[in-house]
Motif scaffolding. Sequence first.
Motif, PDB file in Angstrom:
ATOM      1  N   LEU A  16      72.178 107.777   1.794  1.00 41.70           N
ATOM      2  CA  LEU A  16      71.206 106.879   1.176  1.00 41.70           C
ATOM      3  C   LEU A  16      70.355 106.130   2.207  1.00 41.70           C
ATOM      4  O   LEU A  16      69.440 105.399   1.829  1.00 41.70           O
ATOM      5  CB  LEU A  16      71.929 105.863   0.278  1.00 41.70           C
ATOM      6  CG  LEU A  16      72.586 106.425  -0.986  1.00 41.70           C
ATOM      7  CD1 LEU A  16      73.346 105.325  -1.713  1.00 41.70           C
ATOM      8  CD2 LEU A  16      71.529 107.041  -1.904  1.00 41.70           C
ATOM      9  N   LEU A  17      70.682 106.307   3.484  1.00 37.63           N
ATOM     10  CA  LEU A  17      69.939 105.577   4.508  1.00 37.63           C
ATOM     11  C   LEU A  17      68.466 105.950   4.496  1.00 37.63           C
ATOM     12  O   LEU A  17      67.598 105.081   4.662  1.00 37.63           O
ATOM     13  CB  LEU A  17      70.540 105.849   5.890  1.00 37.63           C
ATOM     14  CG  LEU A  17      69.856 105.141   7.061  1.00 37.63           C
ATOM     15  CD1 LEU A  17      69.869 103.629   6.862  1.00 37.63           C
ATOM     16  CD2 LEU A  17      70.526 105.510   8.380  1.00 37.63           C
ATOM     17  N   SER A  18      68.157 107.226   4.298  1.00 38.78           N
ATOM     18  CA  SER A  18      66.746 107.636   4.257  1.00 38.78           C
ATOM     19  C   SER A  18      66.025 106.972   3.089  1.00 38.78           C
ATOM     20  O   SER A  18      64.857 106.577   3.209  1.00 38.78           O
ATOM     21  CB  SER A  18      66.639 109.159   4.159  1.00 38.78           C
ATOM     22  OG  SER A  18      67.292 109.631   2.988  1.00 38.78           O
ATOM     23  N   SER A  19      66.729 106.821   1.953  1.00 43.36           N
ATOM     24  CA  SER A  19      66.119 106.132   0.806  1.00 43.36           C
ATOM     25  C   SER A  19      65.862 104.661   1.131  1.00 43.36           C
ATOM     26  O   SER A  19      64.833 104.101   0.745  1.00 43.36           O
ATOM     27  CB  SER A  19      67.036 106.237  -0.418  1.00 43.36           C
ATOM     28  OG  SER A  19      67.180 107.582  -0.826  1.00 43.36           O
ATOM     29  N   ALA A  20      66.794 104.039   1.846  1.00 43.18           N
ATOM     30  CA  ALA A  20      66.610 102.640   2.236  1.00 43.18           C
ATOM     31  C   ALA A  20      65.420 102.495   3.170  1.00 43.18           C
ATOM     32  O   ALA A  20      64.629 101.548   3.059  1.00 43.18           O
ATOM     33  CB  ALA A  20      67.881 102.109   2.883  1.00 43.18           C
ATOM     34  N   ARG A  21      65.283 103.435   4.091  1.00 41.39           N
ATOM     35  CA  ARG A  21      64.151 103.382   5.022  1.00 41.39           C
ATOM     36  C   ARG A  21      62.831 103.526   4.266  1.00 41.39           C
ATOM     37  O   ARG A  21      61.877 102.775   4.511  1.00 41.39           O
ATOM     38  CB  ARG A  21      64.276 104.487   6.068  1.00 41.39           C
ATOM     39  CG  ARG A  21      65.402 104.265   7.071  1.00 41.39           C
ATOM     40  CD  ARG A  21      65.635 105.521   7.934  1.00 41.39           C
ATOM     41  NE  ARG A  21      64.427 105.939   8.606  1.00 41.39           N
ATOM     42  CZ  ARG A  21      64.000 105.448   9.770  1.00 41.39           C
ATOM     43  NH1 ARG A  21      64.715 104.524  10.391  1.00 41.39           N
ATOM     44  NH2 ARG A  21      62.883 105.877  10.316  1.00 41.39           N
ATOM     45  N   LEU A  22      62.771 104.465   3.330  1.00 43.49           N
ATOM     46  CA  LEU A  22      61.554 104.639   2.531  1.00 43.49           C
ATOM     47  C   LEU A  22      61.278 103.412   1.678  1.00 43.49           C
ATOM     48  O   LEU A  22      60.123 103.007   1.495  1.00 43.49           O
ATOM     49  CB  LEU A  22      61.682 105.892   1.665  1.00 43.49           C
ATOM     50  CG  LEU A  22      61.695 107.238   2.411  1.00 43.49           C
ATOM     51  CD1 LEU A  22      61.981 108.385   1.457  1.00 43.49           C
ATOM     52  CD2 LEU A  22      60.366 107.465   3.141  1.00 43.49           C
ATOM     53  N   GLY A  23      62.339 102.816   1.143  1.00 38.91           N
ATOM     54  CA  GLY A  23      62.162 101.599   0.362  1.00 38.91           C
ATOM     55  C   GLY A  23      61.600 100.462   1.201  1.00 38.91           C
ATOM     56  O   GLY A  23      60.775  99.666   0.728  1.00 38.91           O
ATOM     57  N   ALA A  24      62.037 100.364   2.458  1.00 37.77           N
ATOM     58  CA  ALA A  24      61.499  99.327   3.351  1.00 37.77           C
ATOM     59  C   ALA A  24      60.018  99.565   3.625  1.00 37.77           C
ATOM     60  O   ALA A  24      59.218  98.621   3.634  1.00 37.77           O
ATOM     61  CB  ALA A  24      62.290  99.318   4.657  1.00 37.77           C
ATOM     62  N   TYR A  25      59.646 100.837   3.840  1.00 47.67           N
ATOM     63  CA  TYR A  25      58.230 101.152   4.017  1.00 47.67           C
ATOM     64  C   TYR A  25      57.432 100.778   2.770  1.00 47.67           C
ATOM     65  O   TYR A  25      56.331 100.212   2.859  1.00 47.67           O
ATOM     66  CB  TYR A  25      58.055 102.639   4.299  1.00 47.67           C
ATOM     67  CG  TYR A  25      58.368 103.065   5.717  1.00 47.67           C
ATOM     68  CD1 TYR A  25      57.779 102.426   6.809  1.00 47.67           C
ATOM     69  CD2 TYR A  25      59.231 104.123   5.974  1.00 47.67           C
ATOM     70  CE1 TYR A  25      58.050 102.824   8.107  1.00 47.67           C
ATOM     71  CE2 TYR A  25      59.514 104.529   7.276  1.00 47.67           C
ATOM     72  CZ  TYR A  25      58.917 103.873   8.339  1.00 47.67           C
ATOM     73  OH  TYR A  25      59.185 104.271   9.618  1.00 47.67           O
ATOM     74  N   ALA A  26      57.977 101.108   1.598  1.00 45.00           N
ATOM     75  CA  ALA A  26      57.276 100.817   0.342  1.00 45.00           C
ATOM     76  C   ALA A  26      57.108  99.314   0.151  1.00 45.00           C
ATOM     77  O   ALA A  26      56.039  98.843  -0.274  1.00 45.00           O
ATOM     78  CB  ALA A  26      58.046 101.412  -0.833  1.00 45.00           C
ATOM     79  N   THR A  27      58.140  98.535   0.482  1.00 42.95           N
ATOM     80  CA  THR A  27      58.040  97.082   0.372  1.00 42.95           C
ATOM     81  C   THR A  27      56.942  96.545   1.269  1.00 42.95           C
ATOM     82  O   THR A  27      56.130  95.704   0.854  1.00 42.95           O
ATOM     83  CB  THR A  27      59.389  96.432   0.740  1.00 42.95           C
ATOM     84  OG1 THR A  27      60.423  96.970  -0.090  1.00 42.95           O
ATOM     85  CG2 THR A  27      59.326  94.925   0.561  1.00 42.95           C
ATOM     86  N   SER A  28      56.899  97.025   2.505  1.00 47.78           N
ATOM     87  CA  SER A  28      55.848  96.596   3.426  1.00 47.78           C
ATOM     88  C   SER A  28      54.467  96.981   2.913  1.00 47.78           C
ATOM     89  O   SER A  28      53.510  96.200   3.021  1.00 47.78           O
ATOM     90  CB  SER A  28      56.083  97.217   4.809  1.00 47.78           C
ATOM     91  OG  SER A  28      57.339  96.846   5.327  1.00 47.78           O
ATOM     92  N   GLY A  29      54.360  98.178   2.342  1.00 51.65           N
ATOM     93  CA  GLY A  29      53.081  98.624   1.798  1.00 51.65           C
ATOM     94  C   GLY A  29      52.615  97.774   0.629  1.00 51.65           C
ATOM     95  O   GLY A  29      51.426  97.455   0.505  1.00 51.65           O
TER      96      GLY A  29
END
Length: 769
Positions: free
Chosen positions: A26-39
């Motif tokens: 799930l780490l890759s999902s967390a990383r993508l979620g962090a990018y999405a939050t920043s966006g």
Amino acid sequence: MVYAVLICAAYTFAVAVAAGSGRPRLLSSARLGAYATSGLILFAVLLLAYAFVTHDFRIRYVSRYSDRSMSTTYLLTALWGGQDGSLLWWSLLLGGYIATCIRWLRGRYRELQPYVIATLMVIVGFFAILMIFAANPFQTNMSGAAADGEGLNPLLQNYWMIIHPPALYMGFVGCAVPFAFAVAALVTGRLDNEWIIAVRKWMLFAFLFLSIGNVLGMLWAYEELGWGGYWAWDPVENAACLPWFTAAAYVHSTMIQERRNFLKIWNVFLICLTFFLTIFGTFLTRSGLIASVHSFAKSDIGIYFVGFMGVIVAVTAGLIVWRMPRLRGRAQIESMASREAMFVINNWALLGMMTFILIFTMWPKISELFSDESVTFGKPFFDRWIAPLGIVVFALMGLAPLFGWRKTSQVSLKRAFAFPLSAAAVFALAHLTLGGTLGFPAFVDSASFDTGAASVILDPLKKALPLVTMTLVGFNIAVIVQEFYRGVRARQTAAEKRNDQETAGVALWRLVAKSRRRYGGYIVHLGIIAMYIGFVGQAWGIDKETSMTPGQTYQIGSYDITYEGPRMCPGNPDCSPAEAADVEKRMIFARVSVARGGEVVASLDPAKFIYKNSPMGPTTEVALLRGLREDLYVIVGTVDPSSKRATFQFHVNPLVGWIWLGVLILIAGCSISLWPEVRTRELGVWAYVRAAGGATAGIALSIYLAMAPATAYAHPRPETKQTAARAVTRTAPAPDLTWVMATAGLGLALGGLSIAGLSRKRIRRTHQL
């Protein structure tokens, strides 16, 4: 939009915790979620910026902090000009740090990553909750769109305020990343040097921007507030500098853990304390707890900050206690004659200064707990007590490099101290003999109203403060020169043994390139030396106040100041075209000519500006004659329209320019320490795709933003009597050329950087092959 940020941050937090709890996929999902939050945060800021540029006064924040007469530059500055927008701006910078951190991590520190992301999402979530329930920048006006806005506070319409808040926020927000790593290390139990190395440059970067932000605030206060100085020990100024002390302590103490593998508890504590102080400083600025010229209006968001600070203290204290067995180290300081001992003493001195400033900044509230009155301490009190602590820190800055790690022999100490002590003696003797002749006497008047026991120690120190400071300036400069000289000679000797030859310049270049962190730090110390020279200049300052009629001359220091007379703009034939065309304010100038040695060196125009749309009183516009030796600082108080008599304040501020020079040197030193290592790697297809995408997106964004201002005039708002004069001249102009050029330049720069990065990778690969 803020709700979307909160939901995305909550999702990312949950996924990150799950990834750290045994589900690494799930780490890759967390990383993508962090990018999405920043966006999403970036999109929210762009929406608010668009609302400002298009004068969408349906939004309350836009109508309160802008009007149709403001330039595009100040419209964008208004993003952080009020409380609601500044919190969104804080979130944007945090989002930028998060995206950069996630990108930088990639395959590194995989055990720490989930909890780093989770901690950062908690911080994002807090600010999202704050904006949703207490300070929503997108809240609309209940009565609909106003015809015009209230405008930005005139004190904030200053070029230093364009860059001061973002720079200071960059420092504040930057402390969140080291804090996230500290929490992750405590949660996972990976408390060796791994996480310390990971956060080293992050904290140094935050320290750099804390320094820049505070000095830019000093510049703004110096030029805009008009009281004659640059640091008044105002509560908000004090809160802004508190994290600087703990960050400075950490960048020194971390070297002890890396070298000797102890002070683990101390380093964790310093990082947590630094982040806590950034939140505390934000709370003090926005809660209205203590009155300050810098603070926002009093609001009810203070309780949210108190709760969040309570969570920070409880969580970090609990984690430190839980991991105490792993944090304890067996190594200890073997001798007081060692570099680690000097660093520890330096840390305690820095934290002593921080604690002193914190306690007496909060003393009005502390005193209310024990009595019915509020006791406030002003600038004279802080100046008197901080000076001795500052001298201790200044001395320790020079002492530490002279000691070796673990233990230093007496022979080595004698050899190391010989040149610095000789230089200090030369500086002291030169100051004693030549200081009075040059206008900088070694001893100054130390008269004090205090007759207590403290005055027995502090008054003599204040009297000798210039001599002590300049002696330590010589000592510190000699230490740095000696360190560079020894390094260059060592390289040249090693080259001779290899039958090679290095000139002094080549050896210096390679020395710094190989040990950027160490020698960049010495350059930072040079910057701090220059700043201390500027600080001690206050001891020789001259402050005068007088009333003058046109033609009258007043002498202060080496200056003869002649008052030529007032003028009011617009409405005076002597006004410049820009002054005559300004309909937003009335300007009252009082021209003075400045002569030195019988020769006129400058004409200055101190002024009072009276803004039509500002409920505040007139603003003070300072006139300055700058120089590295001294500044002449002129303020006009009142002007009698009938007699033309004006009251003036004149300040001669010696050596202030050294402060601004010092921060430039500090920036150079930090930049050297932060400069990354050059690495080679294979160039893949996606590198070309990313470069082309970056260039295309940057240019497209610049074209879009360049056209945006035109929409502000495509649908003009209904006119009122107050806005008619302005609206007539702004019916349907072309987009602002400055805006077009700036945004197009930004887009081209982004594209150019992408292509340049691609070229660098290709060159490196060719070199490697």
